[in-house]
Design a protein around this motif. Structure first.
Motif, PDB file in Angstrom:
ATOM      1  N   CYS A  25      25.267 -31.006 -33.349  1.00 34.09           N
ATOM      2  CA  CYS A  25      25.819 -31.866 -34.405  1.00 34.09           C
ATOM      3  C   CYS A  25      24.966 -31.723 -35.657  1.00 34.09           C
ATOM      4  N   SER A  26      25.630 -31.651 -36.792  1.00 31.97           N
ATOM      5  CA  SER A  26      24.906 -31.522 -38.069  1.00 31.97           C
ATOM      6  C   SER A  26      24.744 -32.860 -38.778  1.00 31.97           C
ATOM      7  N   GLY A  27      24.977 -33.963 -38.063  1.00 37.67           N
ATOM      8  CA  GLY A  27      24.735 -35.276 -38.643  1.00 37.67           C
ATOM      9  C   GLY A  27      25.942 -35.851 -39.345  1.00 37.67           C
ATOM     10  N   ASN A  28      25.671 -36.705 -40.324  1.00 33.85           N
ATOM     11  CA  ASN A  28      26.730 -37.343 -41.102  1.00 33.85           C
ATOM     12  C   ASN A  28      27.561 -36.312 -41.848  1.00 33.85           C
ATOM     13  N   ASP A  29      28.876 -36.467 -41.804  1.00 32.90           N
ATOM     14  CA  ASP A  29      29.735 -35.741 -42.737  1.00 32.90           C
ATOM     15  C   ASP A  29      29.585 -36.460 -44.067  1.00 32.90           C
ATOM     16  N   LEU A  30      28.972 -35.816 -45.028  1.00 36.00           N
ATOM     17  CA  LEU A  30      28.652 -36.498 -46.288  1.00 36.00           C
ATOM     18  C   LEU A  30      29.892 -36.880 -47.090  1.00 36.00           C
ATOM     19  N   SER A  31      31.051 -36.356 -46.683  1.00 37.13           N
ATOM     20  CA  SER A  31      32.276 -36.818 -47.340  1.00 37.13           C
ATOM     21  C   SER A  31      32.565 -38.275 -46.985  1.00 37.13           C
ATOM     22  N   VAL A  73      33.235 -44.835 -13.931  1.00 40.45           N
ATOM     23  CA  VAL A  73      32.286 -44.036 -14.717  1.00 40.45           C
ATOM     24  C   VAL A  73      30.884 -44.300 -14.203  1.00 40.45           C
ATOM     25  N   LYS A  74      30.219 -43.249 -13.761  1.00 37.39           N
ATOM     26  CA  LYS A  74      28.848 -43.368 -13.247  1.00 37.39           C
ATOM     27  C   LYS A  74      27.815 -42.874 -14.248  1.00 37.39           C
ATOM     28  N   VAL A  75      28.178 -41.853 -15.041  1.00 36.30           N
ATOM     29  CA  VAL A  75      27.268 -41.218 -15.995  1.00 36.30           C
ATOM     30  C   VAL A  75      28.074 -40.840 -17.238  1.00 36.30           C
ATOM     31  N   ALA A  76      27.458 -40.936 -18.414  1.00 32.73           N
ATOM     32  CA  ALA A  76      28.101 -40.494 -19.652  1.00 32.73           C
ATOM     33  C   ALA A  76      27.288 -39.364 -20.272  1.00 32.73           C
ATOM     34  N   VAL A  77      27.994 -38.373 -20.824  1.00 31.78           N
ATOM     35  CA  VAL A  77      27.350 -37.199 -21.418  1.00 31.78           C
ATOM     36  C   VAL A  77      27.843 -37.028 -22.842  1.00 31.78           C
ATOM     37  N   LEU A  78      26.908 -36.825 -23.772  1.00 31.04           N
ATOM     38  CA  LEU A  78      27.231 -36.491 -25.161  1.00 31.04           C
ATOM     39  C   LEU A  78      26.902 -35.029 -25.381  1.00 31.04           C
ATOM     40  N   THR A  79      27.846 -34.274 -25.946  1.00 33.57           N
ATOM     41  CA  THR A  79      27.588 -32.856 -26.195  1.00 33.57           C
ATOM     42  C   THR A  79      28.444 -32.380 -27.353  1.00 33.57           C
ATOM     43  N   GLY A  80      28.279 -31.109 -27.720  1.00 36.49           N
ATOM     44  CA  GLY A  80      29.029 -30.541 -28.837  1.00 36.49           C
ATOM     45  C   GLY A  80      29.799 -29.303 -28.436  1.00 36.49           C
ATOM     46  N   THR A  81      30.680 -28.885 -29.327  1.00 33.12           N
ATOM     47  CA  THR A  81      31.489 -27.683 -29.112  1.00 33.12           C
ATOM     48  C   THR A  81      30.953 -26.548 -29.982  1.00 33.12           C
ATOM     49  N   GLY A  82      30.901 -25.359 -29.426  1.00 36.21           N
ATOM     50  CA  GLY A  82      30.467 -24.210 -30.215  1.00 36.21           C
ATOM     51  C   GLY A  82      28.958 -24.052 -30.235  1.00 36.21           C
ATOM     52  N   LYS A  83      28.448 -23.510 -31.319  1.00 39.94           N
ATOM     53  CA  LYS A  83      27.025 -23.166 -31.416  1.00 39.94           C
ATOM     54  C   LYS A  83      26.147 -24.343 -31.819  1.00 39.94           C
ATOM     55  N   TRP A  84      26.751 -25.388 -32.394  1.00 38.40           N
ATOM     56  CA  TRP A  84      25.982 -26.540 -32.866  1.00 38.40           C
ATOM     57  C   TRP A  84      26.203 -27.747 -31.965  1.00 38.40           C
ATOM     58  N   THR A 136      19.485 -26.325 -25.126  1.00 36.24           N
ATOM     59  CA  THR A 136      19.397 -24.874 -25.003  1.00 36.24           C
ATOM     60  C   THR A 136      18.094 -24.399 -25.630  1.00 36.24           C
ATOM     61  N   ASP A 137      17.708 -23.193 -25.290  1.00 41.19           N
ATOM     62  CA  ASP A 137      16.453 -22.671 -25.825  1.00 41.19           C
ATOM     63  C   ASP A 137      16.535 -22.338 -27.306  1.00 41.19           C
ATOM     64  N   ASN A 138      17.764 -22.310 -27.868  1.00 45.07           N
ATOM     65  CA  ASN A 138      17.897 -22.036 -29.299  1.00 45.07           C
ATOM     66  C   ASN A 138      18.159 -23.300 -30.103  1.00 45.07           C
ATOM     67  N   ALA A 139      18.049 -24.460 -29.481  1.00 41.22           N
ATOM     68  CA  ALA A 139      18.244 -25.718 -30.202  1.00 41.22           C
ATOM     69  C   ALA A 139      17.082 -25.966 -31.160  1.00 41.22           C
ATOM     70  N   VAL A 184      22.347 -31.091 -25.485  1.00 38.10           N
ATOM     71  CA  VAL A 184      22.195 -30.546 -26.835  1.00 38.10           C
ATOM     72  C   VAL A 184      22.393 -29.031 -26.771  1.00 38.10           C
ATOM     73  N   ASN A 185      23.585 -28.598 -27.146  1.00 34.82           N
ATOM     74  CA  ASN A 185      23.978 -27.199 -26.975  1.00 34.82           C
ATOM     75  C   ASN A 185      23.606 -26.300 -28.144  1.00 34.82           C
ATOM     76  N   GLY A 186      22.882 -26.837 -29.123  1.00 30.35           N
ATOM     77  CA  GLY A 186      22.489 -26.035 -30.272  1.00 30.35           C
ATOM     78  C   GLY A 186      21.756 -26.891 -31.294  1.00 30.35           C
ATOM     79  N   PRO A 187      21.651 -26.425 -32.543  1.00 30.62           N
ATOM     80  CA  PRO A 187      20.923 -27.167 -33.567  1.00 30.62           C
ATOM     81  C   PRO A 187      21.459 -28.579 -33.774  1.00 30.62           C
ATOM     82  N   ALA A 188      20.552 -29.477 -34.132  1.00 33.40           N
ATOM     83  CA  ALA A 188      20.896 -30.870 -34.411  1.00 33.40           C
ATOM     84  C   ALA A 188      20.165 -31.313 -35.667  1.00 33.40           C
TER      85      ALA A 188
END
Length: 377
Positions: free
Chosen positions: A181-187, A168-179, A248-251, A227-231
């Motif tokens: 990440c919306s943060g903590n799942d409050l459940s 492993v040379k580099v690690a990437v964090l990203t999301g699926t779909g339009k978002w 993205t430009d819509n983040a 960051v592929n969308g809102p965070a």
């Protein structure tokens, strides 16, 4: 000098792959040459010189050429590597060559599977690796990629395993779909309450969050946020723990801690004022103002913005380039850049998590979370 040595030692002109094999030793010698060309890690110039000397000794016997003169440093280094083997026989040189290549290859073999079982089996998380790039993808689009406690734990464990994995040379964090990440799942705070009640729940959450952020802080290789969308919330605050952030430009970026009766995490209480300045950091952390991709980039939280249609291709281009660079140089450079703040970030993270535990147990926080969940029904 070093780059010139590197270019010359493993070149075809050195004779790799040229030996015809009739005996078992010759067959193993030729197989070792083929194995050498499959190594993914650069073994360094010292190893390359040793390989060169053994190869020449195995094929031509003791060094029989005059010592290079002048400032031909590359030729001198290669001469010394060969000459230093003295009267070693050709068969002995072949055996040592075979053993040394096996040693170099063996250093790469023990690398565990990139994703530990927890990461691979955790619902809402996809972990993959290709060409030295580890991708950790949040995959709960129906929940806007909200993070469960299990996802926090799996991401931290995956990063810790990748830190020790030379493939492993580099690690990437990203999301699926339009978002992103919306943060903590409050459940996390309302379902599956442990036997010890809210006290145990808060202590468990403190430990999980502390370990998650510590894994990001300590990760010794480049960590890239795509960051592929809102965070919202922790995916925003932890961007400061990443080395590069592309969006993205819509983040959009928002940290609604106060309205939920909570407090900053992800070391944002330390990083944000030093990134945006206190006035802008306070506007984000205290008034919960949402900022655009351009504002985040102008403020220094985001490295670069790409249009949505070009985002994945552009990020892939960057991370693949990084994965092709000398890995030890990358690690050392990151260490130098971060050395003044690493211990401070660990200290800040510990304190933020302690405060969050207190907030989670407060009537104010519990009421705010319940009101939020009731509004969503």
């Amino acid at each position: 000098m070093l780059s010139a040595v590197s270019r010359g030692l493993f070149s075809r002109s050195a004779g790799l792959g040229s030996v015809r094999c009739f005996s078992d030793l010759s067959s193993r010698f030729e197989a070792a040459q083929a194995k050498l060309n499959t190594l993914t890690e650069d073994p360094g110039n010292a190893a390359k010189l040793k390989i060169y000397g053994l190869f020449k000794q195995a094929n031509q016997g003791p060094c029989n050429i005059p010592k290079p003169g002048g400032f031909n440093f590359v030729a001198k280094a290669k001469y010394d590597a060969w000459k230093g083997l003295g009267d070693m026989t050709q068969d002995q040189a072949k055996e040592e060559y075979i053993a040394y290549v096996a040693e170099l290859a063996g250093a790469e073999e023990p690398a565990p599977a990139v994703a530990p079982e927890a990461g691979a089996a955790t619902e809402g998380l996809d972990v993959s690796q290709e060409d030295g790039v580890l991708t950790i993808r949040l995959n709960r689009p129906e929940k806007f990629n909200a993070l469960t406690w299990a996802m926090y734990t799996a991401i931290g464990e995956t990063l810790n395993a990748a830190a020790e994995n030379p493939s492993v040379k580099v690690a990437v964090l990203t999301g699926t779909g339009k978002w992103y990440c919306s943060g903590n799942d409050l459940s996390n705070f309302t379902k599956n309450m442990p036997a010890g009640g809210p006290q145990e729940m808060a202590s468990n959450g403190q430990r999980v969050l502390n370990d998650f952020c510590d894994a990001m802080i300590k990760f010794p290789k480049p960590l890239v946020a795509a960051v592929n969308g809102p965070a919202i919330g922790i995916p925003v605050t932890t961007l400061g723990l990443c080395d590069l952030v592309y969006c993205t430009d819509n983040a959009t970026f928002k940290t609604p801690f106060v309205s939920l009766g909570q407090s900053p995490e992800g070391c944002s209480s330390f990083i944000f004022p030093r990134t945006f300045g206190f006035a802008k950091a306070n506007e984000m952390l205290l008034t919960e103002r949402q900022i655009t991709a351009q504002e985040a980039c102008d403020g220094g939280l985001v490295t670069r913005i790409f249009t949505e249609d070009r985002f994945r291709d552009e990020v892939d281009k960057v991370v693949k380039h990084m994965a092709s660079l000398p890995p030890q140089s990358m690690r050392i450079s990151k260490s130098l850049i971060r050395q003044e703040v690493t211990e401070k970030l660990l200290e800040v993270n510990k304190r933020e998590c302690e405060v969050l535990r207190e907030r989670w147990l407060s009537d104010e926080c519990m009421t705010a979370i319940m009101n939020f969940l009731n509004r969503k029904k």
